[in-house]
Design a protein around this motif. Structure first.
Motif, PDB file in Angstrom:
ATOM      1  N   SER A 141       8.197  28.362  51.303  1.00  0.00           N
ATOM      2  CA  SER A 141       7.137  27.522  50.736  1.00  0.00           C
ATOM      3  C   SER A 141       5.780  27.841  51.360  1.00  0.00           C
ATOM      4  N   ASP A 142       4.758  27.814  50.535  1.00  0.00           N
ATOM      5  CA  ASP A 142       3.386  27.847  51.001  1.00  0.00           C
ATOM      6  C   ASP A 142       2.975  26.398  51.286  1.00  0.00           C
ATOM      7  N   GLU A 143       2.517  26.126  52.509  1.00  0.00           N
ATOM      8  CA  GLU A 143       2.257  24.749  52.934  1.00  0.00           C
ATOM      9  C   GLU A 143       1.186  24.071  52.073  1.00  0.00           C
ATOM     10  N   ASP A 144       0.113  24.792  51.762  1.00  0.00           N
ATOM     11  CA  ASP A 144      -0.972  24.191  50.984  1.00  0.00           C
ATOM     12  C   ASP A 144      -0.524  23.880  49.559  1.00  0.00           C
ATOM     13  N   GLU A 145       0.190  24.803  48.948  1.00  0.00           N
ATOM     14  CA  GLU A 145       0.669  24.566  47.588  1.00  0.00           C
ATOM     15  C   GLU A 145       1.655  23.403  47.565  1.00  0.00           C
ATOM     16  N   LEU A 146       2.492  23.328  48.594  1.00  0.00           N
ATOM     17  CA  LEU A 146       3.472  22.250  48.674  1.00  0.00           C
ATOM     18  C   LEU A 146       2.787  20.887  48.762  1.00  0.00           C
ATOM     19  N   VAL A 147       1.797  20.786  49.636  1.00  0.00           N
ATOM     20  CA  VAL A 147       1.090  19.512  49.796  1.00  0.00           C
ATOM     21  C   VAL A 147       0.329  19.157  48.530  1.00  0.00           C
ATOM     22  N   ASN A 148      -0.213  20.147  47.850  1.00  0.00           N
ATOM     23  CA  ASN A 148      -0.885  19.891  46.575  1.00  0.00           C
ATOM     24  C   ASN A 148       0.082  19.272  45.572  1.00  0.00           C
ATOM     25  N   LYS A 149       1.282  19.809  45.497  1.00  0.00           N
ATOM     26  CA  LYS A 149       2.284  19.274  44.574  1.00  0.00           C
ATOM     27  C   LYS A 149       2.693  17.853  44.966  1.00  0.00           C
ATOM     28  N   ILE A 150       2.780  17.590  46.263  1.00  0.00           N
ATOM     29  CA  ILE A 150       3.123  16.243  46.728  1.00  0.00           C
ATOM     30  C   ILE A 150       2.053  15.239  46.300  1.00  0.00           C
ATOM     31  N   ILE A 151       0.798  15.598  46.494  1.00  0.00           N
ATOM     32  CA  ILE A 151      -0.295  14.683  46.151  1.00  0.00           C
ATOM     33  C   ILE A 151      -0.396  14.492  44.642  1.00  0.00           C
ATOM     34  N   ILE A 152      -0.198  15.555  43.878  1.00  0.00           N
ATOM     35  CA  ILE A 152      -0.182  15.407  42.421  1.00  0.00           C
ATOM     36  C   ILE A 152       0.939  14.473  41.996  1.00  0.00           C
ATOM     37  N   ALA A 153       2.128  14.624  42.616  1.00  0.00           N
ATOM     38  CA  ALA A 153       3.264  13.763  42.275  1.00  0.00           C
ATOM     39  C   ALA A 153       3.003  12.317  42.643  1.00  0.00           C
ATOM     40  N   GLY A 154       2.237  12.088  43.728  1.00  0.00           N
ATOM     41  CA  GLY A 154       1.984  10.719  44.175  1.00  0.00           C
ATOM     42  C   GLY A 154       0.830  10.039  43.484  1.00  0.00           C
ATOM     43  N   THR A 155      -0.177  10.822  43.039  1.00  0.00           N
ATOM     44  CA  THR A 155      -1.393  10.221  42.493  1.00  0.00           C
ATOM     45  C   THR A 155      -1.711  10.687  41.076  1.00  0.00           C
ATOM     46  N   GLY A 156      -1.102  11.810  40.667  1.00  0.00           N
ATOM     47  CA  GLY A 156      -1.442  12.382  39.373  1.00  0.00           C
ATOM     48  C   GLY A 156      -2.653  13.280  39.425  1.00  0.00           C
ATOM     49  N   ASP A 165      12.617  23.616  38.165  1.00  0.00           N
ATOM     50  CA  ASP A 165      11.166  23.748  38.230  1.00  0.00           C
ATOM     51  C   ASP A 165      10.523  22.853  39.287  1.00  0.00           C
ATOM     52  N   PHE A 166      11.209  21.824  39.780  1.00  0.00           N
ATOM     53  CA  PHE A 166      10.627  20.980  40.823  1.00  0.00           C
ATOM     54  C   PHE A 166      11.172  21.326  42.211  1.00  0.00           C
ATOM     55  N   ILE A 167      11.974  22.374  42.304  1.00  0.00           N
ATOM     56  CA  ILE A 167      12.580  22.775  43.575  1.00  0.00           C
ATOM     57  C   ILE A 167      11.780  23.919  44.183  1.00  0.00           C
ATOM     58  N   GLU A 168      11.334  23.713  45.417  1.00  0.00           N
ATOM     59  CA  GLU A 168      10.574  24.705  46.162  1.00  0.00           C
ATOM     60  C   GLU A 168      11.502  25.482  47.097  1.00  0.00           C
ATOM     61  N   PRO A 169      11.091  26.682  47.515  1.00  0.00           N
ATOM     62  CA  PRO A 169      11.860  27.396  48.537  1.00  0.00           C
ATOM     63  C   PRO A 169      11.758  26.692  49.887  1.00  0.00           C
TER      64      PRO A 169
END
Length: 345
Positions: A314-329, A160-164
């Motif tokens: 991967s969709d770039e915007d969705e990927l960055v959203n997940k990165i920021i959520i992982a870093g900041t909550g 579930d945490f692995i992106e294409p």
């Protein structure tokens, strides 16, 4: 928000991924870049804030990691000095693409570190492994660049945490056609030795890209190029197929472009053995040894090799959203976040 982006300099895959993720991250935060390692020739768009020696793999020109040379290039005191030179407390979190200096600096300071590498996908036991697993290599992949969260990347969503795969824009903008040449990227092999092999398969032309070649030259049906962004893109756009090591980015790009792929894992490189297993399960052609049968294998692959396709990227915007959520909550307020909320509702 201020982010430190750590990039591993070995090879070109990590840098290719950064060229996609960095511009998107900078739409939402101030981002500084740290690159460590010394075994790369691809440029990063924009300023590099910090450069560190880090840890890089050395190759022996016979398709293998040179373990002795790699060990001799380790400089632990310099590694610690590079860690201490980073003002890590200035950053809200670290985004890390298998880069050890920034990862360990964040670990020591208790600052969140989000791994976004292909190697991060191996934090899941569901990602493919070779039949003979290496317990030592497994531990290295998990602890080389420690993280507090991960957004992995692989051919398929094995967990579930692995992106294409993240496919860089330069690849997505190509108009692929099938020509009469094969593009070759085998950086662990000597290009002169490769010429002598490919000269024995005259039914196609061969474009060999080598990090050890200084200028273009031709030998029979083989043309050897220095590693260069534009010439490589031109070659893969119109090639019939790709022969490469089993690094993640090049193999994923071959699949995205609809090119047949023959891959040769670098010996002593466990990640590539894992990728080879994944590609084998998908129906790909993997060669583990260049032996007396290799010329026949190449010829048969040219005629009969299968084209593998990526089901999604991967969709770039969705990927960055997940990165920021992982870093900041917390997510980012944009169309992507709104889309996620609507779908959940």
């Amino acid at each position: 928000m201020k982010i430190l982006y750590g990039i591993q300099g070995t090879g070109h895959g990590h840098i290719s991924r950064a060229r996609v993720v960095l511009p998107k991250l900078r739409e939402h935060a101030e981002v500084d870049v740290l690159v460590s390692g010394y075994n790369y020739k691809m440029n990063i768009d924009g300023e590099i804030t910090y450069k560190a020696r880090g840890l890089s793999l050395a190759y022996d020109n016979n398709g293998s990691v040179d373990m002795l040379e790699t060990a001799l290039n380790l400089h632990p005191i310099k590694f610690i000095q590079d860690m201490q030179a980073i003002p890590i407390e200035e950053y809200d979190f670290v985004v890390n693409d298998f880069e050890p200096v920034s990862a360990w600096a964040a670990n020591g300071a208790g600052i969140p570190c989000v791994a976004i590498s292909h190697q991060a996908s191996f934090l899941s036991d569901k990602a493919p492994r070779p039949v003979k697993k290496s317990l030592v290599a497994e531990q290295v992949m998990k602890h080389f660049a420690p993280s507090t969260a991960a957004v992995g990347s692989h051919y398929l969503r094995y967990d579930d945490f692995i992106e294409p795969p993240i496919i860089r824009r330069q690849i997505r903008n190509l108009n692929p056609v099938l020509g009469n040449h094969i593009t070759v990227y085998l950086p662990a092999f000597d290009h002169q030795s490769l010429c002598s092999i490919f000269n024995q398969v005259p039914k196609v032309q061969w474009h060999v890209f080598s990090p050890n070649c200084e200028e273009i030259y031709t030998k029979g049906n083989v043309k050897v190029y220095p590693v260069g962004k534009e010439t490589f893109l031109e070659s893969i756009e119109s090639c019939l197929g790709i022969v490469s090591a089993t690094g993640f980015e090049t193999t994923a790009e071959a699949m995205f472009l609809g090119k047949k792929l023959l891959t040769i894992p670098i010996k002593n490189q466990y990640e590539q053995l894992c990728n080879a297993e994944a590609l084998t399960r998908l129906g790909g052609t993997v060669v583990y040894h260049i032996d007396q049968n290799f010329v026949q294998t190449l010829s048969r692959w040219i005629d009969e090799g299968l084209v593998l396709n990526l089901p999604e990227i991967s969709d770039e915007d969705e990927l960055v959203n997940k990165i920021i959520i992982a870093g900041t909550g917390e997510g980012i307020t944009n169309k992507v976040h709104e889309k996620v909320r609507v779908e959940v509702a």
